[in-house]
Design a protein around this motif. Structure first.
Motif, PDB file in Angstrom:
ATOM      1  N   GLY A 134      22.529  44.483   4.309  1.00  0.00           N
ATOM      2  CA  GLY A 134      22.376  45.634   5.191  1.00  0.00           C
ATOM      3  C   GLY A 134      23.669  46.161   5.777  1.00  0.00           C
ATOM      4  O   GLY A 134      23.677  47.233   6.383  1.00  0.00           O
ATOM      5  N   THR A 135      24.777  45.428   5.632  1.00  0.00           N
ATOM      6  CA  THR A 135      26.065  45.879   6.161  1.00  0.00           C
ATOM      7  C   THR A 135      27.113  45.853   5.043  1.00  0.00           C
ATOM      8  O   THR A 135      26.920  45.206   4.013  1.00  0.00           O
ATOM      9  CB  THR A 135      26.543  44.978   7.305  1.00  0.00           C
ATOM     10  N   ILE A 136      28.227  46.517   5.286  1.00  0.00           N
ATOM     11  CA  ILE A 136      29.311  46.512   4.306  1.00  0.00           C
ATOM     12  C   ILE A 136      29.803  45.089   4.063  1.00  0.00           C
ATOM     13  O   ILE A 136      30.043  44.679   2.910  1.00  0.00           O
ATOM     14  CB  ILE A 136      30.476  47.403   4.776  1.00  0.00           C
ATOM     15  N   ASP A 137      29.937  44.293   5.116  1.00  0.00           N
ATOM     16  CA  ASP A 137      30.435  42.929   4.954  1.00  0.00           C
ATOM     17  C   ASP A 137      29.471  42.062   4.149  1.00  0.00           C
ATOM     18  O   ASP A 137      29.889  41.311   3.262  1.00  0.00           O
ATOM     19  CB  ASP A 137      30.704  42.291   6.323  1.00  0.00           C
ATOM     20  N   SER A 138      28.162  42.144   4.436  1.00  0.00           N
ATOM     21  CA  SER A 138      27.203  41.336   3.686  1.00  0.00           C
ATOM     22  C   SER A 138      27.096  41.821   2.239  1.00  0.00           C
ATOM     23  O   SER A 138      26.879  41.020   1.319  1.00  0.00           O
ATOM     24  CB  SER A 138      25.828  41.353   4.369  1.00  0.00           C
ATOM     25  N   TYR A 139      27.263  43.112   2.030  1.00  0.00           N
ATOM     26  CA  TYR A 139      27.256  43.685   0.680  1.00  0.00           C
ATOM     27  C   TYR A 139      28.426  43.122  -0.126  1.00  0.00           C
ATOM     28  O   TYR A 139      28.266  42.702  -1.282  1.00  0.00           O
ATOM     29  CB  TYR A 139      27.332  45.205   0.797  1.00  0.00           C
ATOM     30  N   TRP A 140      29.616  43.108   0.470  1.00  0.00           N
ATOM     31  CA  TRP A 140      30.795  42.562  -0.204  1.00  0.00           C
ATOM     32  C   TRP A 140      30.623  41.065  -0.458  1.00  0.00           C
ATOM     33  O   TRP A 140      30.923  40.569  -1.552  1.00  0.00           O
ATOM     34  CB  TRP A 140      32.034  42.837   0.651  1.00  0.00           C
ATOM     35  N   GLU A 141      30.123  40.329   0.530  1.00  0.00           N
ATOM     36  CA  GLU A 141      29.942  38.877   0.390  1.00  0.00           C
ATOM     37  C   GLU A 141      28.955  38.542  -0.719  1.00  0.00           C
ATOM     38  O   GLU A 141      29.144  37.564  -1.456  1.00  0.00           O
ATOM     39  CB  GLU A 141      29.479  38.281   1.720  1.00  0.00           C
ATOM     40  N   ALA A 142      27.885  39.343  -0.850  1.00  0.00           N
ATOM     41  CA  ALA A 142      26.910  39.087  -1.912  1.00  0.00           C
ATOM     42  C   ALA A 142      27.541  39.258  -3.289  1.00  0.00           C
ATOM     43  O   ALA A 142      27.216  38.529  -4.233  1.00  0.00           O
ATOM     44  CB  ALA A 142      25.705  40.024  -1.761  1.00  0.00           C
TER      45      ALA A 142
END
Length: 412
Positions: free
Chosen positions: A265-273
């Motif tokens: 749901g966030t840019i950081d979680s998107y990158w981490e995934a």
């Protein structure tokens, strides 16, 4: 088996605006955001149903749905032979002049499809999480328990409780408590495990009659938010017929034993995934022949590597999409989508390209997300001086730089 599945209808909620993923959602809905070089977020939910042979699926759309509709048409066309379909359903204001005002309202405004298909059970799933799940196993559990509603749940760190609906259960699997996005201090932890909470995945299976009845009751309440987590579940679980399905017990041949589910749901979680996909021990397999990930593949040649003079291409722990052309560049820990063109001596580290990107000679990009149709001028350096980057781009809390779709950077 086909007879057992005939009464199962799936309704996938794909109308999310995804404001926390801006600027990736500037021109598309959240479920249409590309992921992993080849896919869209919505593909994961659809594959979970198709691989489980549950093939009566409505995809409910709303915000900026054009790119999502194009993707569904290209990738998920299904013949209606033997009553199998995947159909996109736009918000149509059939019930009132309002657009969807909540997750429950989205289903309520399309409840005629439940009756039309003579459904016995209705699966209501989100479309913007990264995971693999054999939905048939959850259906079997739902039928075995005989409840009105089954909610899929996963263990998460207590510090993340404010992002989710937090569940309490008894030894028989009944839901006995539910709080929608509580504060970390108020979140009920798992008994014997003070560091974790049991979080709703936003995936529900209802008895069809119960669902329609509860939606009609909720629609008549003027001050309701018409949301499953805030309104429907809190009213339903005290009646004792709501069960909780433990996602960690869902097993798919060829997949890692540990259950993986990521909210992007966030840019950081998107990158981490994305970085999860590059781990030596991938938590989710893109290569599992027992559970293939179907999507749309454009007609493109294989990725091509060319060395020029003393410039030698170097690739480490990365995924490259078809149609890419790498001309003496260095790529590390990155996922680059279709039609990526890297010129001589470009250096790409910790990056995600959504497709059709060109990076000029000598440019250096570190921890950067490039949306589609982006061109970076030769010699540009992005991701090394975040204060300077914030003057021109979106920069996340953890320092991920995002460059919006269609940008031409450094050509002024």
């Amino acid at each position: 088996m086909e007879a057992l599945m005939a009464g199962i209808l799936a309704m996938i909620l794909a109308g999310g605006e995804g404001s926390r993923l801006f600027p990736l959602t500037q021109n598309r809905s959240k479920p249409a955001v590309p992921f992993g070089g080849n896919y869209r977020l919505v593909d994961f939910a659809l594959n979970n149903f198709v691989n489980a042979d549950l093939m009566k699926i409505y995809v409910l759309t709303q915000f900026k749905s054009q790119s999502l509709n194009i993707h569904l048409r290209r990738a998920w066309r299904v013949s209606n032979i033997r009553d199998r379909f995947i159909e996109a359903v736009p918000a149509q204001q059939r019930v009132s002049k309002n657009w969807y005002s909540g997750t429950a309202d989205a289903i309520y405004q399309n409840s005629r499809f439940i009756t039309k298909n003579e459904a016995e059970h209705v699966c209501i799933f989100g479309s913007d999480h990264i995971y693999k799940m054999d939905v048939q196993q959850m259906v079997d559990y739902h039928k075995e328990m005989g409840g009105d509603l089954t909610v899929a749940a996963i263990r998460v760190q207590k510090e993340q409780a404010f992002h989710f609906g937090i569940i309490e259960i008894d030894e028989a699997g009944h839901m006995i408590g539910f709080a929608e996005k509580p504060s970390v201090e108020d979140a009920k932890t798992i008994p014997g495990d003070p560091d974790h909470v049991l979080a709703s995945m936003g995936n529900y299976i209802f008895k069809a009659d119960t669902l329609v009845e509860e939606l009609e009751k909720d629609a008549a309440i003027e001050d309701s938010t018409h949301d499953f987590g805030k309104d429907i579940i809190p009213k339903l679980f005290p009646q004792g017929k709501v069960f909780v399905y433990d996602f960690s017990k869902n097993k798919i041949p060829g997949e890692p034993e540990h259950a993986y589910w990521r909210d992007v749901g966030t840019i950081d979680s998107y990158w981490e995934a994305h970085m999860d996909l590059l781990n030596d021990n991938q938590p989710i397999s893109l290569y599992n022949k027992h559970w293939p990930l179907h999507t749309y593949h454009p007609p493109l040649p294989p990725a091509t590597f060319r060395d020029q003079g003393n410039s030698v291409s170097h690739v480490s722990k990365s995924h490259l999409g078809a149609g890419s052309y790498i001309n003496g560049a260095t790529i590390e820990n990155s996922i680059l989508g279709f039609r990526t063109h890297l010129c001589t001596n470009a250096e790409i580290k910790g990056c995600i390209f959504l497709g059709n990107a060109k990076v000029g000679s000598g440019a250096r990009l570190t921890n950067v997300i490039l949306d589609k149709n982006v061109e970076i001028a030769p010699g540009m350096v992005i991701g090394e001086n975040l204060e300077e980057d914030r003057k021109h781009f979106t920069v996340s809390e953890n320092g991920i730089v995002v460059i919006a779709k269609g940008s031409r950077v450094g050509f002024d």
